[in-house]
Design a protein around this motif. Sequence first.
Motif: not given
Length: 326
Positions: A117-120, A165-166, A193-196, A269-272
């Motif tokens: 998962i690559i997310g933003a 997210e906010e 795995g995942m990267a935010s 402090f993010s989606d991860h």
Amino acid sequence: MNFKNITKPAANKIIIVAGLIFIALFCFAADCKDRPVQKSPVPADISLVKSHLQALTKTPEFRNYKNIDQLNAVADYIQQNFSKYGDSTTFQEYPVDDKIYKNVITSFGMENKKRIIIGAHYDVCGDQQGADDNATGVTALLELARMLKGQKLNYRIDLVAYTLEEPPYFRTENMGSYIHAKYLKDHHIEVYGMASVEMIGYFRDEKDSQSYPRGVLSWVYGNKGDFITLVKKFGAGDFVNHFTTNFKEANQIKTETFTAPKFVKGTDFSDHLNYWKFGYSALMITDTSFFRNKNYHETTDTLETLDLPRMTRVIDGIFLSLIHLK
């Protein structure tokens, strides 16, 4: 100093800080080798990066949770661009306070069982453009979609644009990333795995342009905001370790890694954070947010403040890291 008078909590903090410095010094020493810059088979396009950033930030209304129509318009923009390149593109809709919010997902390499998962997140905090936070991350997803089309992949890659997210939804079960991570867990989907991708466009070369959650870290990393950071926790897992190695070997941009407990300010402090909650190997790719960019959550977070050439090289680094994962 009279060490006999040090309390146990204080002693623990000293040990933790000393440990962080040791790890940072070790990583710094290990990363000092000269590496060639890898050439990307499909480089990120700075003109497209700028075009996406303009589309995301120059909107009639601000893309915050109150402006549901504007959020939906942004979600549609992301979906339309994802659809040009992905093998499958969908909305993941869910209700919050009698409104429907949407994650946008596109997939590549769907013949592979295990996925990455690559997310933003595409929403902003309050009434501001949110250029770095987080139009840069969403733009990275949009460019990665173009770059990943037709690539031979060893894993399924899902690009996910999250909503909510906010604040006021941060750290709640209404975060788009919580909804997505929980879905994966509930349906027993195999995730490598995942990267935010969280704020990747603000760089500065001036002295004292970088601060840290612990001031002593400037002794190791320096005081210039001229690098991208890969933030991970102890026991990060195979995906994070392999992705980090690939990113450094790509050598697109000056890169630092930061490994710390979750209680160190800013590390989650993010989606991860939601993938950590469900036990997945996850990291954050960031320019360090408010430790560098003082436009964070301010009306001054605009496109004009971003360093597009370096941001584009971050996207190249992510792409190269993904296609070289074994």
